[in-house]
Design a protein around this motif. Structure first.
Motif, short mmCIF file in Angstrom:
data_model
loop_
_atom_site.label_atom_id
_atom_site.label_comp_id
_atom_site.label_asym_id
_atom_site.label_seq_id
_atom_site.Cartn_x
_atom_site.Cartn_y
_atom_site.Cartn_z
N SER A 53 3.51 0.17 -13.74
CA SER A 53 2.59 0.22 -12.75
C SER A 53 2.39 -0.36 -11.39
CB SER A 53 1.37 0.97 -12.83
OG SER A 53 0.29 1.37 -12.21
N ASP A 54 2.47 -0.34 -10.39
CA ASP A 54 1.70 -0.52 -9.55
C ASP A 54 0.85 -2.16 -9.40
OD1 ASP A 54 3.80 0.69 -8.53
OD2 ASP A 54 2.57 0.52 -6.26
N SER A 93 -0.66 3.91 -7.72
CA SER A 93 0.87 3.41 -5.99
C SER A 93 -0.55 3.81 -5.74
CB SER A 93 1.07 3.67 -6.09
OG SER A 93 1.81 3.13 -5.11
N VAL A 94 -1.23 2.16 -4.57
CA VAL A 94 -1.89 2.83 -3.44
C VAL A 94 -0.92 2.25 -2.22
CG1 VAL A 94 -3.90 1.27 -2.40
CG2 VAL A 94 -3.83 1.61 -4.22
N THR A 95 -0.67 2.64 -1.07
CA THR A 95 -0.03 2.51 -0.11
C THR A 95 -0.73 2.50 1.33
OG1 THR A 95 1.95 3.56 -0.92
CG2 THR A 95 2.39 2.64 1.28
N ASN A 96 -0.48 1.26 1.96
CA ASN A 96 -1.54 1.22 3.29
C ASN A 96 -0.17 1.78 4.22
OD1 ASN A 96 -3.47 0.28 2.37
ND2 ASN A 96 -2.46 -2.17 2.82
N ILE A 97 -0.46 2.93 5.20
CA ILE A 97 0.24 3.87 6.08
C ILE A 97 -0.50 3.28 7.17
CG2 ILE A 97 1.17 5.87 6.86
CD1 ILE A 97 0.19 6.84 4.06
N GLY A 98 0.62 1.77 7.87
CA GLY A 98 0.45 2.23 9.83
C GLY A 98 0.62 2.72 10.36
N ARG A 99 0.37 2.94 11.37
CA ARG A 99 0.38 3.62 12.98
C ARG A 99 1.66 2.65 13.09
NH1 ARG A 99 0.36 7.93 10.23
NH2 ARG A 99 -1.80 9.12 10.33
N GLU A 100 2.53 2.81 13.61
CA GLU A 100 3.68 2.22 14.66
C GLU A 100 2.93 2.18 16.38
OE1 GLU A 100 6.87 5.30 16.37
OE2 GLU A 100 6.86 5.29 14.47
N ALA A 132 -3.74 5.75 16.06
CA ALA A 132 -4.30 6.43 15.53
C ALA A 132 -4.67 5.19 14.17
CB ALA A 132 -3.85 7.43 14.50
N SER A 133 -5.54 5.37 13.12
CA SER A 133 -5.92 4.20 12.52
C SER A 133 -5.27 4.47 11.60
CB SER A 133 -7.59 4.37 12.47
OG SER A 133 -8.15 5.78 11.74
N PRO A 134 -5.34 2.98 10.68
CA PRO A 134 -4.07 3.44 9.67
C PRO A 134 -5.38 4.33 8.21
CG PRO A 134 -5.26 0.72 10.24
CD PRO A 134 -5.57 1.78 11.64
N GLN A 135 -4.14 4.63 7.80
CA GLN A 135 -5.10 5.35 6.27
C GLN A 135 -4.13 4.93 5.54
OE1 GLN A 135 -4.75 9.33 6.99
NE2 GLN A 135 -5.82 8.66 8.32
N VAL A 136 -4.90 4.89 4.20
CA VAL A 136 -4.35 4.35 2.71
C VAL A 136 -4.53 5.60 2.01
CG1 VAL A 136 -5.35 2.96 0.65
CG2 VAL A 136 -6.00 2.28 2.92
N GLN A 160 -4.12 11.14 -2.74
CA GLN A 160 -5.39 11.80 -1.74
C GLN A 160 -4.85 10.52 -0.54
OE1 GLN A 160 -9.46 12.29 -2.46
NE2 GLN A 160 -9.42 9.13 -1.83
N THR A 161 -5.18 11.42 0.84
CA THR A 161 -5.06 9.97 1.17
C THR A 161 -6.22 9.82 2.75
OG1 THR A 161 -2.93 10.53 1.78
CG2 THR A 161 -3.76 9.68 3.93
N ALA A 162 -6.43 8.30 2.53
CA ALA A 162 -8.28 8.47 3.51
C ALA A 162 -7.94 6.82 4.46
CB ALA A 162 -9.13 7.92 2.38
N LYS A 163 -8.69 7.02 5.28
CA LYS A 163 -8.91 6.37 6.35
C LYS A 163 -9.19 5.31 5.80
CE LYS A 163 -11.20 5.07 10.81
NZ LYS A 163 -12.69 5.66 11.42
#
Length: 197
Positions: A53-54, A93-100, A132-136, A160-163
Motif C-alpha cells: 500500500s502507498d 492510494s492518494v494522488t494529486n492531479i495538478g493541471r498543466e 482549473a483547480s488541482p484535484q485529489v 473518488q476525485t475531489a477538489k
C-alpha cells in the motif's frame, strides 16, 4: 402551533443538515466467489494494511482501516483480531492531479494553395476561463482473504476525485465515503463496475 419539542427537533435537523459534506460520485468495481458457493457476511475478521500500500504502517491509514472495519461489521462480520477467519487487506492510494500550466494565449497559422490561388491565415486565441483547480484522486482497495489457505474470497476497488483542499478530499470523509460505496450491496455482482452517488 408547534410545541417546544417539535421546535427543538426541527432546529436540530436544520443544524445537522448544514454539516453534510457534498462529495462526488465513487467508481466501484468488485469481484467475488459467490458463484462458487462462498458465503459472505459471516465469521470473524481482522483489518490490516497491505504490504504494498502507498500508506505504510503509522497513523495515515487509520481512517481507512476504521471505515473498512465499520463496513465489515455492518455486512455481518465480527471483528476478532489475530485469530480471525478472514483478513480484510486494505490498500490506499492518494494522488494529486495538478493541471498543466499553459499560456493563456495561443496562436495558429494555416495556409493553402490550389488552382484558384493561395491563401494564408492567422488565428489568435485567448483563454479567459482561468486555470482549473488541482484535484485529489483517492483509491481504496480491499481484499478479503481466508486465513486457512490464503484464498482471496472477495476484492473491490473504489475511487473518488475531489477538489484539493475541499472537505471531500480530507482522509476521514474520503475513507467513509469510499468504504460505504465499496460495501454497498455487498458482495455485489462480480466483475461489475458501478457508480455510487
Amino acid at each position: 402551533m408547534m410545541t417546544r419539542t417539535q421546535l427543538l427537533s426541527l432546529t436540530s435537523l436544520m443544524i445537522l443538515s448544514g454539516c453534510v459534506v457534498p462529495t462526488g460520485p465513487v467508481e466501484v468495481t468488485r469481484f467475488n466467489r459467490a458463484a462458487e458457493g462462498v458465503a459472505y457476511g459471516t465469521g470473524s475478521f481482522a483489518v490490516a494494511v497491505a504490504g504494498d500500500s502507498d500508506m505504510g504502517p503509522g497513523l495515515a491509514p487509520s481512517p481507512y482501516l476504521a471505515a473498512v472495519a465499520r463496513e465489515m461489521q455492518r455486512v455481518g462480520y465480527t471483528e476478532r483480531g489475530i485469530d480471525s477467519e478472514v483478513t480484510a487487506e486494505v490498500r490506499v492510494s492518494v494522488t494529486n492531479i495538478g493541471r498543466e500550466q499553459r499560456s493563456p494565449v495561443s496562436v495558429g497559422v494555416g495556409g493553402s494553395t490550389g488552382s484558384f490561388g493561395s491563401g494564408i491565415g492567422l488565428g489568435v486565441g485567448i483563454n479567459l476561463g482561468g486555470a482549473a483547480s488541482p484535484q485529489v484522486n483517492t483509491m481504496l482497495a480491499v481484499r478479503i482473504i481466508r486465513r486457512s489457505d490464503n484464498l482471496v474470497l472477495w476484492e473491490g476497488k473504489a475511487t473518488q476525485t475531489a477538489k484539493a483542499g475541499s472537505p471531500a478530499a480530507q482522509p476521514g470523509i474520503a475513507a467513509s465515503k469510499l468504504a460505504e460505496a465499496l460495501f454497498k450491496g455487498f458482495p455485489g455482482v462480480s466483475g461489475e463496475s458501478i457508480r455510487v452517488p
